[in-house]
Design a protein around this motif. Structure first.
Motif, PDB file in Angstrom:
ATOM      1  N   VAL A   1      18.579  20.755   1.564  1.00 45.58           N
ATOM      2  CA  VAL A   1      18.563  21.581   2.338  1.00 45.58           C
ATOM      3  C   VAL A   1      19.695  21.429   3.466  1.00 45.58           C
ATOM      4  N   GLU A   2      20.969  21.866   3.559  1.00 43.28           N
ATOM      5  CA  GLU A   2      22.152  21.751   4.416  1.00 43.28           C
ATOM      6  C   GLU A   2      22.763  22.653   5.284  1.00 43.28           C
ATOM      7  N   PHE A   3      22.610  22.496   6.503  1.00 38.65           N
ATOM      8  CA  PHE A   3      23.369  23.294   7.587  1.00 38.65           C
ATOM      9  C   PHE A   3      24.792  23.193   7.626  1.00 38.65           C
ATOM     10  N   ASP A   4      25.543  24.073   7.395  1.00 38.21           N
ATOM     11  CA  ASP A   4      26.830  23.728   7.508  1.00 38.21           C
ATOM     12  C   ASP A   4      27.552  24.232   8.768  1.00 38.21           C
ATOM     13  N   GLY A   5      26.934  24.549   9.776  1.00 38.77           N
ATOM     14  CA  GLY A   5      27.406  25.186  11.048  1.00 38.77           C
ATOM     15  C   GLY A   5      27.029  26.527  11.324  1.00 38.77           C
ATOM     16  N   ASN A   6      26.947  27.361   9.859  1.00 40.00           N
ATOM     17  CA  ASN A   6      26.758  28.877  10.184  1.00 40.00           C
ATOM     18  C   ASN A   6      25.272  29.149   9.466  1.00 40.00           C
ATOM     19  N   GLU A   7      25.164  28.384   8.317  1.00 37.71           N
ATOM     20  CA  GLU A   7      24.038  29.023   7.768  1.00 37.71           C
ATOM     21  C   GLU A   7      23.456  27.805   6.875  1.00 37.71           C
ATOM     22  N   TRP A   8      22.273  28.058   6.190  1.00 40.14           N
ATOM     23  CA  TRP A   8      21.605  26.921   5.603  1.00 40.14           C
ATOM     24  C   TRP A   8      21.952  27.140   3.983  1.00 40.14           C
ATOM     25  N   ASN A   9      22.248  25.902   3.500  1.00 40.93           N
ATOM     26  CA  ASN A   9      22.591  26.226   1.656  1.00 40.93           C
ATOM     27  C   ASN A   9      21.529  25.075   1.293  1.00 40.93           C
ATOM     28  N   VAL A  10      20.925  25.843   0.308  1.00 41.37           N
ATOM     29  CA  VAL A  10      19.844  25.175  -0.492  1.00 41.37           C
ATOM     30  C   VAL A  10      20.285  24.853  -1.942  1.00 41.37           C
TER      31      VAL A  10
END
Length: 201
Positions: free
Chosen positions: A189-198
């Protein structure tokens, strides 16, 4: 339920790639700890850098409900604990706090985690865990040692039907370190600065 936990099915081990000092990270952490109603949960918090107080404040702000059991393993320099900072009767939950003074003692940490899981085994609750954080752990042990430790620990969690997430600040490590550790987890689960990507395996 937020998008983070909604996107995770039965992944037992989750790597959370995000800066540690962000409210979004704290919210996602509690979200992943509360897919099951809190009163049906045993919650294990392994923390190197955050005090049990700070973790509890996040819990109260985002989860609300009281977990069936709450256990802290506070590793290294212990910050004010719940036991000493809250007058008797005002602690929001009956948290048990264990301290491990040597943050490089991965064998001792592994034994302590196993003891907690054994105590909770068969109590009918869902066990969830937060490991905060791998970035701190990597200050005391090299990548190979941490990798071996996590390989054993994630396997232990899977066997015990524990859902666990592990925090890592990607900005604090080189790409090779992050990519090496990613291979151990069922989901990232990665936060790219705006939203979470799973991403799941």
């Amino acid at each position: 339920m937020s998008r983070v936990s909604a996107a995770l099915d039965d992944e037992a081990s989750i790597l959370v790639l995000a800066p540690s000092m962000r409210s979004e990270t704290d919210e996602a952490c509690i979200d992943m700890l509360t897919k099951t109603p809190p009163e049906q949960e045993d919650v294990l918090w392994v923390t190197f850098t955050r005090s049990p107080d700070a973790c509890l404040q996040d819990w109260l702000a985002h989860a609300g409900g009281r977990p069936a059991n709450l256990r802290f393993l506070s590793v290294g320099e212990t910050v004010r604990s719940v036991a000493t900072s809250a007058p008797m009767g005002e602690t929001p939950t009956d948290a048990v706090i264990d301290t491990l003074s040597n943050p490089g003692d991965l064998t001792g940490l592994g034994i302590k985690i196993s003891e907690v899981l054994q105590q909770w085994h068969g109590d009918g609750n869902k066990t969830v865990a937060c490991f905060h954080s791998l970035t701190a752990l990597l200050q005391y042990s090299d990548v190979q040692t941490v990798y071996k430790f996590l390989h054993v620990l994630t396997g232990r969690f899977t066997t015990a039907d524990v859902t666990a997430h592990f925090h890592l600040d990607p900005d604090a490590h080189d790409t090779q370190t992050v990519n090496t550790l990613k291979t151990l987890f069922d989901a990232v689960v990665e936060f790219d600065g705006n939203e979470w990507n799973v991403r799941t395996r």
